[in-house]
Design a protein around this motif. Structure first.
Motif, PDB file in Angstrom:
ATOM      1  N   HIS A  19     -43.358  28.718  15.480  1.00 27.53           N
ATOM      2  CA  HIS A  19     -44.376  29.595  14.909  1.00 27.53           C
ATOM      3  C   HIS A  19     -44.295  30.982  15.523  1.00 27.53           C
ATOM      4  O   HIS A  19     -44.189  31.120  16.742  1.00 27.53           O
ATOM      5  CB  HIS A  19     -45.777  29.031  15.154  1.00 27.53           C
ATOM      6  CG  HIS A  19     -46.116  27.899  14.248  1.00 27.53           C
ATOM      7  ND1 HIS A  19     -47.162  27.056  14.490  1.00 27.53           N
ATOM      8  CD2 HIS A  19     -45.560  27.468  13.084  1.00 27.53           C
ATOM      9  CE1 HIS A  19     -47.236  26.149  13.528  1.00 27.53           C
ATOM     10  NE2 HIS A  19     -46.260  26.386  12.670  1.00 27.53           N
ATOM     11  N   ASP A  21     -46.478  34.533  15.699  1.00 26.87           N
ATOM     12  CA  ASP A  21     -47.812  35.050  15.386  1.00 26.87           C
ATOM     13  C   ASP A  21     -47.715  36.460  14.807  1.00 26.87           C
ATOM     14  O   ASP A  21     -46.630  37.032  14.678  1.00 26.87           O
ATOM     15  CB  ASP A  21     -48.737  34.992  16.598  1.00 26.87           C
ATOM     16  CG  ASP A  21     -48.213  35.758  17.797  1.00 26.87           C
ATOM     17  OD1 ASP A  21     -47.574  36.803  17.607  1.00 26.87           O
ATOM     18  OD2 ASP A  21     -48.458  35.314  18.927  1.00 26.87           O
ATOM     19  N   PRO A  35     -46.947  31.004   9.232  1.00 32.28           N
ATOM     20  CA  PRO A  35     -46.713  29.750   9.951  1.00 32.28           C
ATOM     21  C   PRO A  35     -47.078  28.567   9.065  1.00 32.28           C
ATOM     22  O   PRO A  35     -48.054  28.614   8.317  1.00 32.28           O
ATOM     23  CB  PRO A  35     -47.654  29.833  11.152  1.00 32.28           C
ATOM     24  CG  PRO A  35     -48.142  31.233  11.203  1.00 32.28           C
ATOM     25  CD  PRO A  35     -47.967  31.822   9.852  1.00 32.28           C
ATOM     26  N   ASP A  36     -46.279  27.511   9.122  1.00 37.89           N
ATOM     27  CA  ASP A  36     -46.512  26.332   8.299  1.00 37.89           C
ATOM     28  C   ASP A  36     -46.899  25.164   9.211  1.00 37.89           C
ATOM     29  O   ASP A  36     -46.577  25.155  10.403  1.00 37.89           O
ATOM     30  CB  ASP A  36     -45.240  25.991   7.515  1.00 37.89           C
ATOM     31  CG  ASP A  36     -45.506  25.185   6.270  1.00 37.89           C
ATOM     32  OD1 ASP A  36     -46.634  24.661   6.108  1.00 37.89           O
ATOM     33  OD2 ASP A  36     -44.587  25.069   5.444  1.00 37.89           O
ATOM     34  N   THR A  41     -41.938  28.742  10.514  1.00 34.48           N
ATOM     35  CA  THR A  41     -42.503  29.987  10.009  1.00 34.48           C
ATOM     36  C   THR A  41     -41.669  30.446   8.825  1.00 34.48           C
ATOM     37  O   THR A  41     -40.437  30.434   8.892  1.00 34.48           O
ATOM     38  CB  THR A  41     -42.512  31.091  11.093  1.00 34.48           C
ATOM     39  OG1 THR A  41     -43.330  30.669  12.178  1.00 34.48           O
ATOM     40  CG2 THR A  41     -43.039  32.411  10.549  1.00 34.48           C
TER      41      THR A  41
END
Length: 80
Positions: A19, A21, A35-36, A41
Motif C-alpha cells: 500500500h 499512502d 490502495p486495495d 495499490t
C-alpha cells in the motif's frame, strides 16, 4: 514507421504489491493511487507516451516497489 495514438498514449493501470499512502501522489505526477483490500495499490491515469510509461516504471523500480501488472485501458472501447 508511424505509431497510432492508442499505442503511444493512453490510460494505464499499474498494480504494485503493498500500500502507498497519499503522500506518494506527487511522485507519480498526477496519477491516482488507490490502495486495495488485497494488499496492493492501483496506480491509474493517462500517460502521454511510452517514454512516460517507462518513466513511471523506472520510479517503481528505483523505489524497490514490486510490480504486479501493467494494463493499457482501451478508452474507445470502454466509452461505447
Amino acid at each position: 514507421m508511424r505509431s497510432s495514438p492508442s499505442s503511444s498514449s493512453g490510460l494505464y493501470e499499474i498494480r504494485i504489491s503493498g500500500h502507498l499512502d497519499a503522500r506518494w501522489t506527487f511522485w507519480f505526477d498526477g496519477l491516482t493511487l488507490a490502495p486495495d483490500q488485497d494488499g496492493t495499490t492501483l496506480i491509474r491515469g493517462v500517460l502521454a507516451d511510452q517514454a512516460a510509461l517507462h518513466g513511471v516504471l523506472q520510479k517503481l523500480r528505483d523505489a524497490g516497489l514490486p510490480l504486479i501488472s501493467v494494463t493499457q485501458i482501451d478508452i474507445t472501447r470502454s466509452t461505447k
